[in-house]
Design a protein around this motif. Sequence first.
Motif, PDB file in Angstrom:
ATOM      1  N   TRP A 245      13.952  72.918  17.157  1.00  0.00           N
ATOM      2  CA  TRP A 245      14.853  73.615  18.083  1.00  0.00           C
ATOM      3  C   TRP A 245      15.949  74.359  17.343  1.00  0.00           C
ATOM      4  O   TRP A 245      16.276  75.494  17.686  1.00  0.00           O
ATOM      5  N   THR A 246      16.550  73.742  16.356  1.00  0.00           N
ATOM      6  CA  THR A 246      17.662  74.369  15.653  1.00  0.00           C
ATOM      7  C   THR A 246      17.221  75.400  14.625  1.00  0.00           C
ATOM      8  O   THR A 246      17.944  76.367  14.348  1.00  0.00           O
ATOM      9  N   GLY A 247      16.044  75.175  14.024  1.00  0.00           N
ATOM     10  CA  GLY A 247      15.635  76.013  12.915  1.00  0.00           C
ATOM     11  C   GLY A 247      16.307  75.639  11.609  1.00  0.00           C
ATOM     12  O   GLY A 247      16.185  76.354  10.607  1.00  0.00           O
ATOM     13  N   TRP A 248      17.019  74.495  11.584  1.00  0.00           N
ATOM     14  CA  TRP A 248      17.713  74.058  10.365  1.00  0.00           C
ATOM     15  C   TRP A 248      16.741  73.389   9.402  1.00  0.00           C
ATOM     16  O   TRP A 248      15.639  72.989   9.776  1.00  0.00           O
ATOM     17  N   LYS A 249      17.204  73.217   8.171  1.00  0.00           N
ATOM     18  CA  LYS A 249      16.490  72.394   7.217  1.00  0.00           C
ATOM     19  C   LYS A 249      16.591  70.940   7.654  1.00  0.00           C
ATOM     20  O   LYS A 249      17.568  70.531   8.280  1.00  0.00           O
ATOM     21  N   VAL A 250      15.585  70.155   7.325  1.00  0.00           N
ATOM     22  CA  VAL A 250      15.597  68.751   7.726  1.00  0.00           C
ATOM     23  C   VAL A 250      16.798  68.025   7.118  1.00  0.00           C
ATOM     24  O   VAL A 250      17.351  67.089   7.729  1.00  0.00           O
ATOM     25  N   THR A 251      17.236  68.448   5.937  1.00  0.00           N
ATOM     26  CA  THR A 251      18.421  67.812   5.332  1.00  0.00           C
ATOM     27  C   THR A 251      19.665  68.053   6.185  1.00  0.00           C
ATOM     28  O   THR A 251      20.514  67.159   6.327  1.00  0.00           O
ATOM     29  N   ASP A 252      19.781  69.244   6.756  1.00  0.00           N
ATOM     30  CA  ASP A 252      20.926  69.532   7.635  1.00  0.00           C
ATOM     31  C   ASP A 252      20.838  68.727   8.928  1.00  0.00           C
ATOM     32  O   ASP A 252      21.857  68.265   9.455  1.00  0.00           O
ATOM     33  N   VAL A 253      19.627  68.560   9.449  1.00  0.00           N
ATOM     34  CA  VAL A 253      19.444  67.747  10.650  1.00  0.00           C
ATOM     35  C   VAL A 253      19.891  66.313  10.381  1.00  0.00           C
ATOM     36  O   VAL A 253      20.658  65.726  11.162  1.00  0.00           O
ATOM     37  N   ARG A 254      19.425  65.742   9.296  1.00  0.00           N
ATOM     38  CA  ARG A 254      19.758  64.345   8.985  1.00  0.00           C
ATOM     39  C   ARG A 254      21.248  64.185   8.705  1.00  0.00           C
ATOM     40  O   ARG A 254      21.877  63.217   9.151  1.00  0.00           O
ATOM     41  N   ARG A 255      21.822  65.113   7.989  1.00  0.00           N
ATOM     42  CA  ARG A 255      23.250  65.040   7.677  1.00  0.00           C
ATOM     43  C   ARG A 255      24.078  65.117   8.959  1.00  0.00           C
ATOM     44  O   ARG A 255      25.065  64.404   9.127  1.00  0.00           O
ATOM     45  N   THR A 256      23.661  65.965   9.885  1.00  0.00           N
ATOM     46  CA  THR A 256      24.412  66.123  11.133  1.00  0.00           C
ATOM     47  C   THR A 256      24.232  64.917  12.042  1.00  0.00           C
ATOM     48  O   THR A 256      25.184  64.485  12.708  1.00  0.00           O
ATOM     49  N   LEU A 257      23.036  64.363  12.095  1.00  0.00           N
ATOM     50  CA  LEU A 257      22.819  63.140  12.878  1.00  0.00           C
ATOM     51  C   LEU A 257      23.754  62.037  12.398  1.00  0.00           C
ATOM     52  O   LEU A 257      24.346  61.304  13.205  1.00  0.00           O
ATOM     53  N   ALA A 258      23.888  61.917  11.077  1.00  0.00           N
ATOM     54  CA  ALA A 258      24.784  60.896  10.522  1.00  0.00           C
ATOM     55  C   ALA A 258      26.237  61.213  10.844  1.00  0.00           C
ATOM     56  O   ALA A 258      27.024  60.317  11.185  1.00  0.00           O
ATOM     57  N   ALA A 259      26.591  62.492  10.788  1.00  0.00           N
ATOM     58  CA  ALA A 259      27.983  62.887  11.020  1.00  0.00           C
ATOM     59  C   ALA A 259      28.442  62.590  12.438  1.00  0.00           C
ATOM     60  O   ALA A 259      29.600  62.231  12.663  1.00  0.00           O
ATOM     61  N   ILE A 260      27.549  62.726  13.409  1.00  0.00           N
ATOM     62  CA  ILE A 260      27.939  62.483  14.804  1.00  0.00           C
ATOM     63  C   ILE A 260      27.661  61.054  15.242  1.00  0.00           C
ATOM     64  O   ILE A 260      27.897  60.701  16.403  1.00  0.00           O
ATOM     65  N   GLY A 261      27.154  60.238  14.339  1.00  0.00           N
ATOM     66  CA  GLY A 261      26.880  58.842  14.682  1.00  0.00           C
ATOM     67  C   GLY A 261      25.769  58.673  15.685  1.00  0.00           C
ATOM     68  O   GLY A 261      25.807  57.759  16.525  1.00  0.00           O
ATOM     69  N   ALA A 262      24.760  59.558  15.643  1.00  0.00           N
ATOM     70  CA  ALA A 262      23.635  59.455  16.568  1.00  0.00           C
ATOM     71  C   ALA A 262      22.964  58.089  16.442  1.00  0.00           C
ATOM     72  O   ALA A 262      22.892  57.503  15.361  1.00  0.00           O
ATOM     73  N   VAL A 263      22.486  57.586  17.564  1.00  0.00           N
ATOM     74  CA  VAL A 263      21.919  56.241  17.629  1.00  0.00           C
ATOM     75  C   VAL A 263      20.391  56.316  17.642  1.00  0.00           C
ATOM     76  O   VAL A 263      19.801  57.056  18.440  1.00  0.00           O
ATOM     77  N   ALA A 264      19.761  55.565  16.763  1.00  0.00           N
ATOM     78  CA  ALA A 264      18.295  55.517  16.706  1.00  0.00           C
ATOM     79  C   ALA A 264      17.757  54.663  17.848  1.00  0.00           C
ATOM     80  O   ALA A 264      18.285  53.586  18.144  1.00  0.00           O
ATOM     81  N   VAL A 265      16.710  55.157  18.487  1.00  0.00           N
ATOM     82  CA  VAL A 265      16.007  54.404  19.528  1.00  0.00           C
ATOM     83  C   VAL A 265      14.512  54.525  19.228  1.00  0.00           C
ATOM     84  O   VAL A 265      14.094  55.353  18.414  1.00  0.00           O
ATOM     85  N   SER A 266      13.722  53.692  19.874  1.00  0.00           N
ATOM     86  CA  SER A 266      12.276  53.776  19.669  1.00  0.00           C
ATOM     87  C   SER A 266      11.608  54.367  20.907  1.00  0.00           C
ATOM     88  O   SER A 266      12.018  54.116  22.038  1.00  0.00           O
ATOM     89  N   LEU A 267      10.596  55.162  20.646  1.00  0.00           N
ATOM     90  CA  LEU A 267       9.773  55.727  21.708  1.00  0.00           C
ATOM     91  C   LEU A 267       8.417  55.038  21.688  1.00  0.00           C
ATOM     92  O   LEU A 267       8.186  54.118  20.901  1.00  0.00           O
ATOM     93  N   ASP A 268       7.531  55.463  22.546  1.00  0.00           N
ATOM     94  CA  ASP A 268       6.187  54.877  22.559  1.00  0.00           C
ATOM     95  C   ASP A 268       5.518  55.071  21.199  1.00  0.00           C
ATOM     96  O   ASP A 268       5.811  56.033  20.479  1.00  0.00           O
ATOM     97  N   ASP A 269       4.638  54.161  20.855  1.00  0.00           N
ATOM     98  CA  ASP A 269       3.928  54.167  19.575  1.00  0.00           C
ATOM     99  C   ASP A 269       4.865  53.951  18.393  1.00  0.00           C
ATOM    100  O   ASP A 269       4.530  54.280  17.242  1.00  0.00           O
ATOM    101  N   GLY A 270       6.051  53.405  18.652  1.00  0.00           N
ATOM    102  CA  GLY A 270       6.973  53.071  17.580  1.00  0.00           C
ATOM    103  C   GLY A 270       7.677  54.246  16.933  1.00  0.00           C
ATOM    104  O   GLY A 270       8.305  54.100  15.883  1.00  0.00           O
TER     105      GLY A 270
END
Length: 397
Positions: A245-270
Amino acid sequence: MTGKPRHIGVAERRARLGLRHRLAPSARAARPEEVADALVALHGTDPATVYLAVGARLVDAGVTVAEVDRALYEDRTLVRMHGMRHTVFVFPTALAAVVHASTGLDIAAKARAGLVKDVVTGSDGRLTEEWLTLVEESALAALARRGQATVNELTRDEPRLKEQFVYGAGKSYETPQTVSSRLMRVGVEGRVVRGRPLGSWTSSQFRWAVAPPHPELPPAEARSELLGRWLIACGPATEADLKWWTGWKVTDVRRTLAAIGAVAVSLDDGVTAYVAAGDEEPVDGPAEPWAALLPGLDPTPMSRQERDWYLDPSLRAALFDGSGNVGPTVWWDGRVVGGWAQRPDGEIVWRLLAPKGVGRDARNAITAEAERLQRWVGTTRVTPRFRTPLERELAAG
């Protein structure tokens, strides 16, 4: 969160979608600004998509055209501009600075470099980067004086925009291009936006306008703001969804997820996905099942890369074009069950492709939505810019 991540199943994901995408009748909006704010971005590549997407989510769909026109061209509370993946979207104007800093700067830098290279090499050095900068500043000044203008109008104020160069010299795709066509597509680094169309609300010919002023934000701060908003609208989402959706590099996605304190959840199939901090608690579904007729490129089906939980993979061939653009879709209670089209005489027609679980009440609700759409569209003929197999078949009668 400590311990095992909370599981969010398909039923809850569909419940979130119905409520947060303003599709359940109890969640519908009064104004286009509420729709855009809830969805973060509306695809604007096809002009009609914006109106159809908003109309599907308004309490009173009859005000769609007048209200979207007001928001876009009078109050300027919505703005049509290039955003993620150099695609045209409609955003809340308050998000313009966030979109520009989070995604636009990198895209513009690459587009600028490509433009300069093509202009210089395609003119054998006759047109230089310095020359292009002078033309650009002159065109912007002319646009500011006019307020809004077509490219043809701007070329009367700045004739150098009509200069030509050869794109792809010596290649099979060699073609002459004008400076104006490429310069406006670059968007001069977020300084211009799309203005009023030349025709009706379905027209793809636009005037240009100077972008509304906005502060220059630090890119990392802007990415955090954009991703946080998007997770509220569309979470849970996987890293792959976010990168797509963003078109960002995966490193930017991961860095931003950490910066906003996003919470990991599980979906179907783990599968691991993420929600915004504070949004991990269970969400009850709408009080009633809901039906919707959504346009091609609607942000709900186009909001993520992984779609199997609301769209059976067997339906893709009928509902998508060869480039991955979704066509008009029919929804029942959180999943795609068919498609729709408008025939040459203006009639809205639809067809079920996944009839399982779509009983009489569901069919009646879908029929009511088709009639609601028919009433406000009236005699206007709407043909999707990206046509799909089912849409073509239905439109042909």
